[in-house]
Design a protein around this motif. Sequence first.
Motif, PDB file in Angstrom:
ATOM      1  N   PHE A  73      -1.463  -6.737   8.753  1.00 52.36           N
ATOM      2  CA  PHE A  73      -0.008  -7.025   8.708  1.00 52.36           C
ATOM      3  C   PHE A  73       0.058  -8.346   9.090  1.00 52.36           C
ATOM      4  CE2 PHE A  73       3.945  -7.397  10.691  1.00 52.36           C
ATOM      5  CZ  PHE A  73       4.810  -6.840   9.590  1.00 52.36           C
ATOM      6  N   ASP A  74      -0.617  -8.894  10.332  1.00 54.65           N
ATOM      7  CA  ASP A  74      -0.597 -10.065  11.292  1.00 54.65           C
ATOM      8  C   ASP A  74      -1.084 -11.105  10.296  1.00 54.65           C
ATOM      9  OD1 ASP A  74       0.580  -8.751  13.271  1.00 54.65           O
ATOM     10  OD2 ASP A  74      -1.233  -8.787  14.252  1.00 54.65           O
ATOM     11  N   GLN A  75      -2.126 -10.995   9.596  1.00 56.61           N
ATOM     12  CA  GLN A  75      -2.551 -11.949   8.483  1.00 56.61           C
ATOM     13  C   GLN A  75      -1.666 -12.303   7.328  1.00 56.61           C
ATOM     14  OE1 GLN A  75      -6.696 -10.994   7.423  1.00 56.61           O
ATOM     15  NE2 GLN A  75      -6.649 -12.552   5.762  1.00 56.61           N
ATOM     16  N   HIS A  76      -1.200 -11.401   6.945  1.00 57.34           N
ATOM     17  CA  HIS A  76      -0.300 -11.384   5.377  1.00 57.34           C
ATOM     18  C   HIS A  76       1.198 -11.377   5.829  1.00 57.34           C
ATOM     19  CE1 HIS A  76      -4.000 -11.534   3.143  1.00 57.34           C
ATOM     20  NE2 HIS A  76      -4.278 -10.514   3.616  1.00 57.34           N
ATOM     21  N   GLN A 129       8.241  -4.882   4.803  1.00 54.42           N
ATOM     22  CA  GLN A 129       7.834  -3.378   5.284  1.00 54.42           C
ATOM     23  C   GLN A 129       7.546  -2.607   4.357  1.00 54.42           C
ATOM     24  OE1 GLN A 129      11.305  -2.607   7.907  1.00 54.42           O
ATOM     25  NE2 GLN A 129      10.568  -4.062   9.777  1.00 54.42           N
ATOM     26  N   ASP A 130       8.404  -2.453   3.258  1.00 54.51           N
ATOM     27  CA  ASP A 130       8.076  -1.516   2.280  1.00 54.51           C
ATOM     28  C   ASP A 130       6.838  -1.739   1.431  1.00 54.51           C
ATOM     29  OD1 ASP A 130      10.535  -0.175   2.642  1.00 54.51           O
ATOM     30  OD2 ASP A 130      11.471  -1.169   1.136  1.00 54.51           O
ATOM     31  N   CYS A 131       6.269  -2.865   1.317  1.00 51.83           N
ATOM     32  CA  CYS A 131       5.182  -3.354   0.796  1.00 51.83           C
ATOM     33  C   CYS A 131       3.903  -2.598   1.530  1.00 51.83           C
ATOM     34  CB  CYS A 131       4.847  -4.908   0.686  1.00 51.83           C
ATOM     35  SG  CYS A 131       5.937  -5.360  -0.697  1.00 51.83           S
ATOM     36  N   PHE A 132       4.017  -3.144   2.989  1.00 46.34           N
ATOM     37  CA  PHE A 132       3.102  -2.545   3.964  1.00 46.34           C
ATOM     38  C   PHE A 132       2.965  -0.940   4.125  1.00 46.34           C
ATOM     39  CE2 PHE A 132       2.593  -6.976   5.069  1.00 46.34           C
ATOM     40  CZ  PHE A 132       1.320  -7.246   5.269  1.00 46.34           C
ATOM     41  N   LEU A 133       4.236  -0.403   3.854  1.00 45.62           N
ATOM     42  CA  LEU A 133       4.277   0.994   3.891  1.00 45.62           C
ATOM     43  C   LEU A 133       3.591   1.688   2.822  1.00 45.62           C
ATOM     44  CD1 LEU A 133       5.320   3.646   5.153  1.00 45.62           C
ATOM     45  CD2 LEU A 133       7.380   3.275   3.990  1.00 45.62           C
ATOM     46  N   LYS A 134       3.695   1.173   1.444  1.00 47.10           N
ATOM     47  CA  LYS A 134       3.238   1.683   0.208  1.00 47.10           C
ATOM     48  C   LYS A 134       1.676   1.231   0.377  1.00 47.10           C
ATOM     49  CE  LYS A 134       7.301   0.949  -2.749  1.00 47.10           C
ATOM     50  NZ  LYS A 134       7.792   0.062  -3.759  1.00 47.10           N
ATOM     51  N   VAL A 169      -7.973  -6.703  -3.570  1.00 45.17           N
ATOM     52  CA  VAL A 169      -7.755  -8.102  -2.872  1.00 45.17           C
ATOM     53  C   VAL A 169      -6.403  -7.893  -2.239  1.00 45.17           C
ATOM     54  CG1 VAL A 169      -7.507 -10.429  -3.160  1.00 45.17           C
ATOM     55  CG2 VAL A 169      -9.259  -9.325  -4.391  1.00 45.17           C
ATOM     56  N   PHE A 170      -6.239  -7.632  -1.028  1.00 43.89           N
ATOM     57  CA  PHE A 170      -5.114  -7.275  -0.406  1.00 43.89           C
ATOM     58  C   PHE A 170      -3.872  -8.244  -0.513  1.00 43.89           C
ATOM     59  CE2 PHE A 170      -7.899  -4.307   1.898  1.00 43.89           C
ATOM     60  CZ  PHE A 170      -7.094  -2.948   1.700  1.00 43.89           C
ATOM     61  N   LYS A 171      -4.125  -9.464  -0.563  1.00 48.16           N
ATOM     62  CA  LYS A 171      -3.313 -10.531  -0.557  1.00 48.16           C
ATOM     63  C   LYS A 171      -2.530 -10.485  -1.937  1.00 48.16           C
ATOM     64  CE  LYS A 171      -2.540 -15.346  -0.137  1.00 48.16           C
ATOM     65  NZ  LYS A 171      -2.973 -16.622   0.096  1.00 48.16           N
ATOM     66  N   THR A 172      -3.534 -10.139  -2.891  1.00 46.66           N
ATOM     67  CA  THR A 172      -2.967 -10.184  -4.356  1.00 46.66           C
ATOM     68  C   THR A 172      -2.132  -8.964  -4.544  1.00 46.66           C
ATOM     69  OG1 THR A 172      -5.128 -11.038  -5.274  1.00 46.66           O
ATOM     70  CG2 THR A 172      -3.683  -9.809  -6.863  1.00 46.66           C
ATOM     71  N   TYR A 173      -2.605  -7.776  -4.024  1.00 43.40           N
ATOM     72  CA  TYR A 173      -1.866  -6.539  -4.033  1.00 43.40           C
ATOM     73  C   TYR A 173      -0.356  -6.604  -3.418  1.00 43.40           C
ATOM     74  CZ  TYR A 173      -0.176  -1.978  -2.941  1.00 43.40           C
ATOM     75  OH  TYR A 173       0.712  -0.881  -2.814  1.00 43.40           O
ATOM     76  N   LEU A 174      -0.446  -7.295  -2.375  1.00 44.74           N
ATOM     77  CA  LEU A 174       0.923  -7.280  -1.389  1.00 44.74           C
ATOM     78  C   LEU A 174       1.750  -8.152  -2.228  1.00 44.74           C
ATOM     79  CD1 LEU A 174      -0.860  -7.518   2.295  1.00 44.74           C
ATOM     80  CD2 LEU A 174       0.910  -5.829   1.379  1.00 44.74           C
ATOM     81  N   TYR A 175       1.296  -9.467  -2.764  1.00 44.93           N
ATOM     82  CA  TYR A 175       2.177 -10.291  -3.136  1.00 44.93           C
ATOM     83  C   TYR A 175       2.575  -9.748  -4.697  1.00 44.93           C
ATOM     84  CZ  TYR A 175       1.821 -14.024   0.100  1.00 44.93           C
ATOM     85  OH  TYR A 175       2.107 -15.062   1.159  1.00 44.93           O
ATOM     86  N   THR A 176       1.840  -9.155  -5.491  1.00 42.95           N
ATOM     87  CA  THR A 176       2.452  -8.419  -6.567  1.00 42.95           C
ATOM     88  C   THR A 176       3.251  -7.387  -6.269  1.00 42.95           C
ATOM     89  OG1 THR A 176       0.195  -8.939  -7.575  1.00 42.95           O
ATOM     90  CG2 THR A 176       1.505  -7.147  -8.632  1.00 42.95           C
ATOM     91  N   SER A 177       3.175  -6.760  -5.439  1.00 42.88           N
ATOM     92  CA  SER A 177       4.174  -5.547  -4.792  1.00 42.88           C
ATOM     93  C   SER A 177       5.417  -6.131  -4.276  1.00 42.88           C
ATOM     94  CB  SER A 177       3.428  -4.784  -3.602  1.00 42.88           C
ATOM     95  OG  SER A 177       4.358  -3.776  -3.472  1.00 42.88           O
ATOM     96  N   ALA A 178       5.352  -7.078  -3.721  1.00 40.00           N
ATOM     97  CA  ALA A 178       6.397  -7.766  -3.215  1.00 40.00           C
ATOM     98  C   ALA A 178       7.486  -8.350  -4.461  1.00 40.00           C
ATOM     99  CB  ALA A 178       6.174  -9.157  -2.278  1.00 40.00           C
ATOM    100  N   TYR A 179       6.491  -9.124  -5.469  1.00 44.71           N
ATOM    101  CA  TYR A 179       7.285  -9.741  -6.612  1.00 44.71           C
ATOM    102  C   TYR A 179       7.800  -8.512  -7.258  1.00 44.71           C
ATOM    103  CZ  TYR A 179       8.009 -12.496 -10.784  1.00 44.71           C
ATOM    104  OH  TYR A 179       8.683 -13.069 -11.821  1.00 44.71           O
TER     105      TYR A 179
END
Length: 193
Positions: A28-31, A54-59, A72-82
């Motif tokens: 969380f702190d990193q991304h 918050q929803d992205c990290f909860l998922k 790749v967590f960064k890819t997963y998180l940005y895709t989820s956020a998009y």
Amino acid sequence: MKVVREFSDPSCLERLQKNDTAAFDLLFDQHAPGLCRFVHGYLKSHADAEEVVQDCFLKLWERRHEFDKGIVFKTYLYTSAYRAILKQLRRQRYWVFEDCDGEVLIEEGNPGKIMEYQELEQLYQLAVAQLPSRRRQIFALSRQSGLSHAMIANELNISVKCVENQMTHALKFMKLYFQAHGVSLGLVFLLLS
């Protein structure tokens, strides 16, 4: 200034799957800061951006046992956020239809827009139906289920390169199909994703 210790995605995944909340906090702190800036750039609201993040990290936490080692967590998180951004923008665009009674809807709403959206949806479905079956399956897993190329390759027992190749051909076809009908492919994915 806060210094965030980076660690590899495979080791993070291993720790997350052991329910290590410290690993989750580091992730969380990193991304989260970059993700918040990314989301805010589209939604222009700090509160909405924080909620999406918050929803992205909860998922991510809820799905931690489903990820494969190539995540790749960064890819997963940005895709989820998009995807969350697109949903939010669609909700903002069509909120008037949900909150109004019938008379106001007729006066203020634009029935042509609803019809346009339905026609776009039909055009999209026709285009997808014309893809060869394997390509259609890969395209659906990517665009509709939100799986990464690595996840699709793992699920279908094929190489990542094969998935990339099929997606390249599918997107080329879709682009040409929509250009022939006078529609931008980006608009289609924005409205229908």
